[in-house]
Design a protein around this motif. Structure first.
Motif, PDB file in Angstrom:
ATOM      1  N   ALA A  78     -12.835   1.939  12.850  1.00 49.24           N
ATOM      2  CA  ALA A  78     -13.792   0.844  12.789  1.00 49.24           C
ATOM      3  C   ALA A  78     -15.283   0.993  12.287  1.00 49.24           C
ATOM      4  N   GLY A  79     -15.709   2.427  12.631  1.00 48.23           N
ATOM      5  CA  GLY A  79     -16.756   3.055  12.488  1.00 48.23           C
ATOM      6  C   GLY A  79     -16.948   4.326  13.010  1.00 48.23           C
ATOM      7  N   GLN A  80     -18.234   4.975  12.927  1.00 49.23           N
ATOM      8  CA  GLN A  80     -18.286   6.289  13.311  1.00 49.23           C
ATOM      9  C   GLN A  80     -19.816   6.513  13.913  1.00 49.23           C
ATOM     10  N   ILE A  81     -19.864   7.455  14.673  1.00 50.47           N
ATOM     11  CA  ILE A  81     -21.124   8.022  15.233  1.00 50.47           C
ATOM     12  C   ILE A  81     -21.080   9.443  14.488  1.00 50.47           C
ATOM     13  N   PRO A  86     -23.301   0.704  18.432  1.00 48.62           N
ATOM     14  CA  PRO A  86     -22.042  -0.172  18.744  1.00 48.62           C
ATOM     15  C   PRO A  86     -21.937  -0.284  20.064  1.00 48.62           C
ATOM     16  N   ASP A  87     -21.520  -1.647  20.489  1.00 41.43           N
ATOM     17  CA  ASP A  87     -21.190  -1.921  21.913  1.00 41.43           C
ATOM     18  C   ASP A  87     -20.022  -1.151  22.392  1.00 41.43           C
ATOM     19  N   GLN A  88     -20.066  -0.377  23.651  1.00 35.47           N
ATOM     20  CA  GLN A  88     -19.253   0.419  24.085  1.00 35.47           C
ATOM     21  C   GLN A  88     -17.868  -0.200  24.742  1.00 35.47           C
ATOM     22  N   GLU A  89     -18.324  -1.609  24.885  1.00 35.10           N
ATOM     23  CA  GLU A  89     -17.051  -2.733  25.059  1.00 35.10           C
ATOM     24  C   GLU A  89     -15.958  -2.966  24.117  1.00 35.10           C
ATOM     25  N   VAL A  90     -16.653  -2.568  22.639  1.00 36.34           N
ATOM     26  CA  VAL A  90     -16.020  -3.168  21.726  1.00 36.34           C
ATOM     27  C   VAL A  90     -15.340  -2.128  20.966  1.00 36.34           C
ATOM     28  N   LEU A  91     -16.181  -1.094  20.773  1.00 37.83           N
ATOM     29  CA  LEU A  91     -15.601   0.204  20.265  1.00 37.83           C
ATOM     30  C   LEU A  91     -15.554   1.568  21.118  1.00 37.83           C
ATOM     31  N   ALA A  92     -14.976   2.292  20.625  1.00 34.34           N
ATOM     32  CA  ALA A  92     -14.819   3.777  21.628  1.00 34.34           C
ATOM     33  C   ALA A  92     -14.225   4.629  20.773  1.00 34.34           C
ATOM     34  N   THR A  93     -14.607   6.081  21.316  1.00 29.25           N
ATOM     35  CA  THR A  93     -14.125   7.188  20.398  1.00 29.25           C
ATOM     36  C   THR A  93     -12.574   7.585  20.893  1.00 29.25           C
ATOM     37  N   PHE A  94     -11.976   8.458  20.421  1.00 31.84           N
ATOM     38  CA  PHE A  94     -10.749   8.629  20.837  1.00 31.84           C
ATOM     39  C   PHE A  94     -10.648   9.039  22.273  1.00 31.84           C
ATOM     40  N   ARG A 104     -26.257  22.652  14.272  1.00 29.76           N
ATOM     41  CA  ARG A 104     -26.251  23.893  13.575  1.00 29.76           C
ATOM     42  C   ARG A 104     -25.051  23.843  12.509  1.00 29.76           C
ATOM     43  N   GLY A 105     -25.186  24.118  11.367  1.00 27.34           N
ATOM     44  CA  GLY A 105     -24.230  24.400  10.776  1.00 27.34           C
ATOM     45  C   GLY A 105     -23.651  23.054   9.882  1.00 27.34           C
ATOM     46  N   GLY A 106     -24.026  21.715  10.315  1.00 20.95           N
ATOM     47  CA  GLY A 106     -23.788  20.574   9.521  1.00 20.95           C
ATOM     48  C   GLY A 106     -23.707  19.343  10.076  1.00 20.95           C
ATOM     49  N   TYR A 107     -23.346  18.506   9.476  1.00 23.16           N
ATOM     50  CA  TYR A 107     -23.007  17.034  10.331  1.00 23.16           C
ATOM     51  C   TYR A 107     -21.626  17.198  11.177  1.00 23.16           C
ATOM     52  N   ARG A 108     -21.962  16.228  12.194  1.00 25.63           N
ATOM     53  CA  ARG A 108     -20.598  15.734  12.968  1.00 25.63           C
ATOM     54  C   ARG A 108     -20.341  14.578  13.069  1.00 25.63           C
ATOM     55  N   PHE A 109     -18.894  13.948  13.219  1.00 28.33           N
ATOM     56  CA  PHE A 109     -18.923  12.635  13.114  1.00 28.33           C
ATOM     57  C   PHE A 109     -17.707  12.446  14.124  1.00 28.33           C
ATOM     58  N   ALA A 110     -17.768  11.360  15.140  1.00 27.91           N
ATOM     59  CA  ALA A 110     -16.824  10.910  16.125  1.00 27.91           C
ATOM     60  C   ALA A 110     -16.567   9.574  15.355  1.00 27.91           C
ATOM     61  N   VAL A 111     -15.139   9.472  15.338  1.00 34.58           N
ATOM     62  CA  VAL A 111     -14.613   7.972  14.855  1.00 34.58           C
ATOM     63  C   VAL A 111     -14.397   7.254  15.772  1.00 34.58           C
ATOM     64  N   LEU A 112     -14.788   5.727  15.480  1.00 32.62           N
ATOM     65  CA  LEU A 112     -14.847   4.852  16.520  1.00 32.62           C
ATOM     66  C   LEU A 112     -13.706   3.790  16.169  1.00 32.62           C
ATOM     67  N   TYR A 113     -12.923   3.266  17.308  1.00 31.73           N
ATOM     68  CA  TYR A 113     -11.829   2.401  17.211  1.00 31.73           C
ATOM     69  C   TYR A 113     -12.097   1.170  18.095  1.00 31.73           C
ATOM     70  N   TRP A 114     -11.432   0.008  17.512  1.00 33.18           N
ATOM     71  CA  TRP A 114     -11.463  -1.019  18.208  1.00 33.18           C
ATOM     72  C   TRP A 114     -10.634  -1.123  19.757  1.00 33.18           C
ATOM     73  N   VAL A 115     -11.331  -1.347  20.768  1.00 35.47           N
ATOM     74  CA  VAL A 115     -10.675  -1.357  22.266  1.00 35.47           C
ATOM     75  C   VAL A 115      -9.562  -2.349  22.206  1.00 35.47           C
ATOM     76  N   ASP A 116      -9.876  -3.564  21.736  1.00 38.30           N
ATOM     77  CA  ASP A 116      -8.895  -4.531  21.714  1.00 38.30           C
ATOM     78  C   ASP A 116      -7.541  -4.385  21.045  1.00 38.30           C
ATOM     79  N   GLN A 117      -7.827  -3.542  20.012  1.00 36.11           N
ATOM     80  CA  GLN A 117      -6.541  -3.169  19.192  1.00 36.11           C
ATOM     81  C   GLN A 117      -5.801  -2.058  19.588  1.00 36.11           C
ATOM     82  N   ALA A 118      -6.194  -1.406  20.563  1.00 38.95           N
ATOM     83  CA  ALA A 118      -5.751  -0.066  21.073  1.00 38.95           C
ATOM     84  C   ALA A 118      -4.382  -0.480  22.035  1.00 38.95           C
ATOM     85  N   LYS A 119      -3.385   0.603  21.995  1.00 35.08           N
ATOM     86  CA  LYS A 119      -2.344   0.337  22.680  1.00 35.08           C
ATOM     87  C   LYS A 119      -2.142   1.364  23.851  1.00 35.08           C
TER      88      LYS A 119
END
Length: 137
Positions: free
Chosen positions: A53-56, A29-37, A61-76
């Motif tokens: 909006a998506g995830q990385i 994802p484009d870092q200007e459009v989507l960002a993690t918390f 070790r121990g399993g899968y990890r995910f970071a949620v992505l949010y739209w920067v233009d909708q952030a407050k």
């Protein structure tokens, strides 16, 4: 066989339910459009109730990890700290320094392992107890 990073390549969201990209992938994802918390927080923003909006994804070790992505233009903008919030933090930090056994405020945080200050802990080394005479052998 695909590499582990390609396991997380799912921009349509068919496998994981959300559009997913591998960690650090150049076509992600484009870092200007989507960002993690944390990225939003560094910019002084918060998700503001929006849906993910998506995830990385990555594997450790121990399993899968995910970071949620949010739209920067909708952030407050982040909410400022109120005086009541600052006061509650001050009280919480003071409570961490109060020994429940002797009811004295210490100049260090009480150990969560023992739950008491060094003066009240019977297993603490004698040298670490302030005010006790040090006995020479």
């Amino acid at each position: 066989m695909p590499t582990m990073s390609m396991f997380f390549w799912d921009p349509e969201g068919k496998r994981f339910g959300l559009p997913t990209w591998p960690f650090g992938h150049p076509d992600g994802p484009d870092q200007e459009v989507l960002a993690t918390f944390r990225q939003l927080k560094a910019r002084g923003l918060r998700p503001g109730g929006q849906q993910a909006a998506g995830q990385i994804g990555w594997w450790i070790r121990g399993g899968y990890r995910f970071a949620v992505l949010y739209w920067v233009d909708q952030a407050k903008p982040k909410r400022p700290m109120t005086p009541a919030m600052w006061e509650s933090i001050r009280k919480a930090l003071a409570a961490r320094r109060m020994c429940p056994e002797c009811r004295q405020a210490k100049d260090y945080d009480i150990s969560r392992k023992t739950g008491v200050c060094n003066d009240c802990d019977p297993d603490a080394p004698r040298e670490s107890r302030p005010g006790d005479p040090v006995f020479a052998a």
